[in-house]
Design a protein around this motif. Structure first.
Motif, PDB file in Angstrom:
ATOM      1  N   ASP A  56       6.183  -3.215 -14.849  1.00 18.59           N
ATOM      2  CA  ASP A  56       6.954  -2.826 -13.664  1.00 18.59           C
ATOM      3  C   ASP A  56       7.093  -3.993 -12.699  1.00 18.59           C
ATOM      4  OD1 ASP A  56       7.208  -0.269 -14.675  1.00 18.59           O
ATOM      5  OD2 ASP A  56       5.490   0.519 -13.546  1.00 18.59           O
ATOM      6  N   ILE A  57       5.995  -4.722 -12.511  1.00 17.27           N
ATOM      7  CA  ILE A  57       6.032  -5.868 -11.599  1.00 17.27           C
ATOM      8  C   ILE A  57       6.971  -6.939 -12.131  1.00 17.27           C
ATOM      9  CG2 ILE A  57       4.652  -7.759 -10.651  1.00 17.27           C
ATOM     10  CD1 ILE A  57       2.286  -5.740 -10.568  1.00 17.27           C
ATOM     11  N   GLU A  58       6.932  -7.185 -13.426  1.00 16.56           N
ATOM     12  CA  GLU A  58       7.828  -8.189 -14.004  1.00 16.56           C
ATOM     13  C   GLU A  58       9.281  -7.764 -13.860  1.00 16.56           C
ATOM     14  OE1 GLU A  58       9.731 -11.287 -15.741  1.00 16.56           O
ATOM     15  OE2 GLU A  58       7.753 -11.162 -14.794  1.00 16.56           O
ATOM     16  N   ARG A  59       9.543  -6.481 -13.983  1.00 15.63           N
ATOM     17  CA  ARG A  59      10.908  -5.997 -13.812  1.00 15.63           C
ATOM     18  C   ARG A  59      11.387  -6.244 -12.370  1.00 15.63           C
ATOM     19  NH1 ARG A  59      10.281  -1.813 -16.447  1.00 15.63           N
ATOM     20  NH2 ARG A  59       9.610  -0.396 -14.805  1.00 15.63           N
ATOM     21  N   VAL A  60      10.523  -5.973 -11.400  1.00 16.04           N
ATOM     22  CA  VAL A  60      10.866  -6.221 -10.000  1.00 16.04           C
ATOM     23  C   VAL A  60      11.062  -7.712  -9.759  1.00 16.04           C
ATOM     24  CG1 VAL A  60       9.953  -6.158  -7.641  1.00 16.04           C
ATOM     25  CG2 VAL A  60       9.767  -4.137  -9.093  1.00 16.04           C
ATOM     26  N   ARG A  61      10.133  -8.516 -10.277  1.00 22.22           N
ATOM     27  CA  ARG A  61      10.202  -9.964 -10.068  1.00 22.22           C
ATOM     28  C   ARG A  61      11.508 -10.535 -10.625  1.00 22.22           C
ATOM     29  NH1 ARG A  61      10.434 -14.472 -12.002  1.00 22.22           N
ATOM     30  NH2 ARG A  61      10.608 -13.586 -14.106  1.00 22.22           N
ATOM     31  N   SER A  62      11.815 -10.196 -11.861  1.00 20.35           N
ATOM     32  CA  SER A  62      13.009 -10.763 -12.492  1.00 20.35           C
ATOM     33  C   SER A  62      14.282 -10.238 -11.836  1.00 20.35           C
ATOM     34  CB  SER A  62      13.005 -10.471 -13.990  1.00 20.35           C
ATOM     35  OG  SER A  62      13.016  -9.085 -14.245  1.00 20.35           O
ATOM     36  N   SER A  63      14.272  -8.993 -11.391  1.00 18.00           N
ATOM     37  CA  SER A  63      15.448  -8.431 -10.730  1.00 18.00           C
ATOM     38  C   SER A  63      15.736  -9.154  -9.422  1.00 18.00           C
ATOM     39  CB  SER A  63      15.246  -6.937 -10.474  1.00 18.00           C
ATOM     40  OG  SER A  63      16.339  -6.405  -9.751  1.00 18.00           O
ATOM     41  N   LEU A  64      14.711  -9.407  -8.626  1.00 19.56           N
ATOM     42  CA  LEU A  64      14.908 -10.146  -7.370  1.00 19.56           C
ATOM     43  C   LEU A  64      15.442 -11.546  -7.638  1.00 19.56           C
ATOM     44  CD1 LEU A  64      11.793  -9.326  -5.136  1.00 19.56           C
ATOM     45  CD2 LEU A  64      14.165  -8.705  -4.690  1.00 19.56           C
ATOM     46  N   ALA A  65      14.846 -12.208  -8.612  1.00 15.27           N
ATOM     47  CA  ALA A  65      15.268 -13.580  -8.928  1.00 15.27           C
ATOM     48  C   ALA A  65      16.720 -13.613  -9.406  1.00 15.27           C
ATOM     49  CB  ALA A  65      14.342 -14.179  -9.981  1.00 15.27           C
ATOM     50  N   ASP A  66      17.079 -12.702 -10.295  1.00 16.10           N
ATOM     51  CA  ASP A  66      18.424 -12.700 -10.857  1.00 16.10           C
ATOM     52  C   ASP A  66      19.463 -12.270  -9.821  1.00 16.10           C
ATOM     53  OD1 ASP A  66      17.278 -13.425 -13.238  1.00 16.10           O
ATOM     54  OD2 ASP A  66      17.378 -11.429 -14.141  1.00 16.10           O
ATOM     55  N   THR A  67      19.126 -11.279  -9.016  1.00 20.97           N
ATOM     56  CA  THR A  67      20.082 -10.751  -8.037  1.00 20.97           C
ATOM     57  C   THR A  67      20.409 -11.777  -6.965  1.00 20.97           C
ATOM     58  OG1 THR A  67      19.328  -8.480  -8.400  1.00 20.97           O
ATOM     59  CG2 THR A  67      20.485  -8.935  -6.329  1.00 20.97           C
ATOM     60  N   HIS A  68      19.389 -12.514  -6.523  1.00 25.65           N
ATOM     61  CA  HIS A  68      19.571 -13.378  -5.355  1.00 25.65           C
ATOM     62  C   HIS A  68      19.559 -14.872  -5.680  1.00 25.65           C
ATOM     63  CE1 HIS A  68      19.313  -9.811  -2.908  1.00 25.65           C
ATOM     64  NE2 HIS A  68      18.140  -9.501  -3.421  1.00 25.65           N
ATOM     65  N   GLY A  69      19.330 -15.219  -6.940  1.00 23.34           N
ATOM     66  CA  GLY A  69      19.358 -16.620  -7.325  1.00 23.34           C
ATOM     67  C   GLY A  69      18.272 -17.454  -6.670  1.00 23.34           C
ATOM     68  N   VAL A  70      17.072 -16.865  -6.536  1.00 17.77           N
ATOM     69  CA  VAL A  70      15.945 -17.569  -5.933  1.00 17.77           C
ATOM     70  C   VAL A  70      14.774 -17.557  -6.908  1.00 17.77           C
ATOM     71  CG1 VAL A  70      16.660 -16.994  -3.582  1.00 17.77           C
ATOM     72  CG2 VAL A  70      15.075 -15.471  -4.795  1.00 17.77           C
TER      73      VAL A  70
END
Length: 277
Positions: free
Chosen positions: A58-72
């Protein structure tokens, strides 16, 4: 005839990706308010270190989603906020990952309710450790870097219970009042440099933790979910509406803006009128 002399316009609260090149650590950010704040900072271009408990997938899903969505860049620390050595390690990890920590949001917290005469000492110690001592430890760890760069934002997520009290919440109320005192001290010690320290004081915010309280009320009193929600809000929050993690995140992002540079040592309620009573 000369016209009036116009002063330089104040900066707008938000500019596009105003935090690009900044790095943030948000404790307790794998869900709820902390995740809302992490998302708001990432949306403004900040690299973010998440922290908190949960299932690894779950944490990895949140982490990757934030990174992909915002390009950070988004990383994760498993540090336990009750352990000062792990807090220091989290800040070291963020410095290694991002080159430093420009923004610290102290959000992690726990709760336990009981009358004072029945309050378990181990729960008192645990709440003070995570809700107050961890704020001090993380702040102490990031200040040297912020001071050396002449810029930083420390945002402490306190509570309406940092301003007023409720029964059966002795440790939580004591800790959150302590957070506001610490916020003021740090603000004074950094008053002449570009580092600010402020607190946000949410009332009821609809998070998984609060939803559990609603479910408990419904089960205990035989109420519908809507009636249990109304009962919880009606006891404290005059607006009869929850604040949202996204609203708390937007305020945190504002406190990182140039427009907030002279907001120092403030305790900003987001409580639907709770503390106005």
């Amino acid at each position: 005839m000369n016209g009036p002399v116009l002063s330089k316009p104040e900066p707008l609260p938000f500019t596009s990706r105003m935090l690009k090149g900044r790095a943030a650590v948000v404790t307790g950010s794998t869900s709820g308010i902390g995740l809302g704040i992490a998302g708001a900072l990432a949306a403004q271009g900040a690299d973010v270190m998440l922290n908190g408990f949960g299932r690894a997938e779950d944490i990895e899903r949140v982490r990757s989603s934030l990174a992909d969505t915002h390009g950070v860049r988004v990383s994760y620390s498993v540090a336990d906020m009750s352990k000062p050595d792990e807090i220091d390690g989290m800040i070291t990890q963020a410095t290694d990952d991002f080159g430093g920590v420009d923004i610290l949001v102290n959000n992690a917290g726990i709760q336990h309710t009981a009358p004072v005469r029945e309050f378990p000492i181990e729960r008192w110690n645990a709440i003070l450790a995570i809700n107050l001592t961890a704020v001090f430890c993380a702040t102490r760890a990031v200040l040297p870097h912020m001071e050396s760069r002449g810029w930083g934002r420390i945002i402490n997520i306190a509570s309406a219970h940092g301003l007023v009290a409720s029964v059966h919440k002795a440790a939580y109320v004591a800790a959150k009042h302590g957070v506001l005192g610490l916020t003021k001290v740090v603000a004074l010690e950094t008053a002449t440099i570009g580092v600010t320290c402020n607190a946000i004081c949410p009332g009821w915010v609809l998070t998984p933790l609060v939803q559990k309280q609603i479910d408990d009320i419904a089960a205990r009193e035989g109420l519908s979910a809507d009636d249990a929600r109304a009962k919880l809000l009606g006891e404290k929050q005059p607006s009869l509406e929850f604040a949202t993690p996204e609203q708390i995140g937007a305020l945190a992002a504002f406190l990182c803006s140039d427009a907030a540079a002279q907001i120092r040592g403030a305790a900003l309620p987001v409580d639907g009128g709770w503390t106005a009573q």
